[in-house]
Write a protein that holds these residues in place. Structure first.
Motif, PDB file in Angstrom:
ATOM      1  N   PHE A  22      -3.821  -9.543  -7.841  1.00  0.00           N
ATOM      2  CA  PHE A  22      -4.210  -8.183  -7.065  1.00  0.00           C
ATOM      3  C   PHE A  22      -5.428  -7.691  -7.937  1.00  0.00           C
ATOM      4  N   LEU A 105      15.610  -1.395 -10.683  1.00  0.00           N
ATOM      5  CA  LEU A 105      15.975  -2.817 -10.881  1.00  0.00           C
ATOM      6  C   LEU A 105      16.384  -2.994 -12.323  1.00  0.00           C
TER       7      LEU A 105
ATOM      8  N   ALA B  11      12.283  -8.985 -12.099  1.00  0.00           N
ATOM      9  CA  ALA B  11      11.972  -7.691 -11.416  1.00  0.00           C
ATOM     10  C   ALA B  11      10.545  -7.475 -11.413  1.00  0.00           C
ATOM     11  N   LEU B  13       8.216  -9.340 -11.482  1.00  0.00           N
ATOM     12  CA  LEU B  13       7.225 -10.149 -10.446  1.00  0.00           C
ATOM     13  C   LEU B  13       7.594  -9.498  -9.286  1.00  0.00           C
ATOM     14  N   PHE B  14       8.797  -9.326  -8.796  1.00  0.00           N
ATOM     15  CA  PHE B  14       9.247  -8.589  -7.569  1.00  0.00           C
ATOM     16  C   PHE B  14       8.453  -7.524  -7.203  1.00  0.00           C
ATOM     17  N   GLY B  17       4.757  -8.103  -6.722  1.00  0.00           N
ATOM     18  CA  GLY B  17       4.505  -8.814  -5.486  1.00  0.00           C
ATOM     19  C   GLY B  17       4.701  -7.438  -4.006  1.00  0.00           C
ATOM     20  N   GLY B  33       1.207 -11.266  -1.807  1.00  0.00           N
ATOM     21  CA  GLY B  33       2.382 -10.463  -2.265  1.00  0.00           C
ATOM     22  C   GLY B  33       3.841 -10.769  -1.954  1.00  0.00           C
ATOM     23  N   GLU B  35       4.928 -13.880  -1.396  1.00  0.00           N
ATOM     24  CA  GLU B  35       5.104 -15.095  -2.128  1.00  0.00           C
ATOM     25  C   GLU B  35       5.543 -14.513  -3.606  1.00  0.00           C
ATOM     26  N   LEU B  36       5.004 -13.684  -4.006  1.00  0.00           N
ATOM     27  CA  LEU B  36       5.265 -13.333  -5.420  1.00  0.00           C
ATOM     28  C   LEU B  36       6.502 -12.453  -5.539  1.00  0.00           C
ATOM     29  N   ASN B  39       9.058 -15.301  -5.581  1.00  0.00           N
ATOM     30  CA  ASN B  39       9.064 -15.932  -6.985  1.00  0.00           C
ATOM     31  C   ASN B  39       9.891 -15.372  -7.719  1.00  0.00           C
ATOM     32  N   ILE B  42      13.374 -16.319  -6.720  1.00  0.00           N
ATOM     33  CA  ILE B  42      13.823 -17.789  -7.539  1.00  0.00           C
ATOM     34  C   ILE B  42      14.218 -17.702  -8.851  1.00  0.00           C
ATOM     35  N   LEU B  43      13.247 -17.117 -10.016  1.00  0.00           N
ATOM     36  CA  LEU B  43      13.462 -16.805 -11.184  1.00  0.00           C
ATOM     37  C   LEU B  43      14.836 -16.302 -11.333  1.00  0.00           C
ATOM     38  N   ILE B  63      18.354 -21.443  -4.435  1.00  0.00           N
ATOM     39  CA  ILE B  63      17.020 -21.662  -4.515  1.00  0.00           C
ATOM     40  C   ILE B  63      16.289 -22.270  -3.501  1.00  0.00           C
ATOM     41  N   VAL B  67      13.194 -21.223  -1.444  1.00  0.00           N
ATOM     42  CA  VAL B  67      12.006 -21.922  -1.216  1.00  0.00           C
ATOM     43  C   VAL B  67      11.819 -22.218   0.236  1.00  0.00           C
ATOM     44  N   MET B  70      10.072 -19.196   1.795  1.00  0.00           N
ATOM     45  CA  MET B  70       8.927 -19.420   1.300  1.00  0.00           C
ATOM     46  C   MET B  70       7.760 -20.258   2.433  1.00  0.00           C
TER      47      MET B  70
END
Lengths: 187, 101
Positions: A22, A105, B11, B13-14, B17, B33, B35-36, B39, B42-43, B63, B67, B70
């Motif tokens: 971004f 979180l 967290a 990444l979430f 996003g 966003g 997708e992120l 992501n 998934i982690l 997972i 996927v 997604m």
């Protein structure tokens, strides 16, 4: 030791490139930043030993990001990033919400007393996953299958420009199709 | 390499996003966003599986589900983008405000 170094490199790469998505000036670059972030997460998934799933995610994400780049060229301004780009709205509110989410979180992650590691991993993880999906988790797999099929139908319907109801009316009973340009042999 | 470190990265990444999904005007960037965020999920799922319940397969199945989600999100999202662009030449979220209360 090596796995710890790998973890930090990959985790930092995932987060940094996720943030760059971004920040960069071009949507093409944003796509590839997202791809690198995904591949870093794939590295982490591989690091915990999930080889099959890691490879599946990697293959899927590479294809997905390339498709995304195609759509970008179709719909978006400034795909090459030749000029600065700013396409934000409500930045401050979103930053507060995102920061708050992370804080909540992180507090949960650090404060919860996580249980100890229970049991040992199956010797062949891919085999165990396949057995679960075709056995105990069959309902999950069937739901996924139906959902994917519904997605195929829905996306085709959404992406169709002019379907038969546009051409032949709601009851499909028009004597001649309503086409913008006549064709055929003049009937 | 601890559960907490994995989950903190997830967290982050979430949250990034979420920030992107809320701020971006372009619909394609908004989907990036989303997708992120997935992501990060998934982690987190991989970390939970590895650090808490490696004996079971539920983490792996989760997972697979994420996927798939997604893929569905991308396919349905781009179909909607195509449809809305075809109908109204809209490629920014601000243009599609018919449902605004």
């Amino acid at each position: 030791m090596l796995s710890a170094i790998l973890f930090w490199v990959l985790a930092v790469a995932a987060v940094v490139f996720g943030g760059l998505v971004f920040r960069v000036d071009s949507m093409a670059r944003a796509t590839f930043c997202l791809l690198i972030s995904f591949l870093a997460v794939v590295g982490l998934v591989l690091l915990v030993g999930l080889g099959y799933l890691g490879v599946v995610i990697a293959l899927m994400m590479v294809i997905e990001m390339v498709i995304m780049a195609v759509f970008m060229v179709m719909f978006m301004m400034n795909p090459a990033g030749l000029m600065p780009m700013s396409m934000f709205h409500n930045t401050r509110g979103s930053a507060v919400i995102a920061g708050g989410t992370f804080a909540v979180l992180a507090a949960g992650i650090l404060l919860v007393d996580w249980p100890a590691r229970g049991g040992a991993a199956a010797p062949d993880l891919t085999f165990a996953l396949g057995e679960a999906l075709m056995g105990g988790q069959m309902l999950t797999m069937m739901t996924l299958g139906i959902t994917l099929f519904a997605t195929i139908v829905a996306t085709v319907v959404l992406a169709t420009d002019r379907g038969r109801y546009d051409r032949l009316g709601d009851d499909l009973d028009a004597s001649t199709a309503d086409d913008p340009a006549g064709g055929g042999v003049g009937r | 390499m601890t559960l907490q470190a994995f989950l903190l990265a997830a967290a982050a990444l979430f949250s990034i996003g979420l920030f992107g999904a809320l701020t971006q005007q372009s619909i394609v960037m908004l989907m990036m966003g989303l997708e992120l965020m997935l992501n990060g999920v998934i982690l987190a799922a991989a970390a939970f599986w590895y650090f808490l319940a490696p004996a079971g397969t539920e983490g792996q199945v989760l997972i697979v589900v994420v996927v798939t989600a997604m893929a569905i999100e991308m396919a349905a999202g781009f179909a909607v983008v195509t449809a809305i662009y075809r109908a109204k030449q809209i490629d920014m979220t601000d243009g599609a405000a018919e449902l605004q209360g």
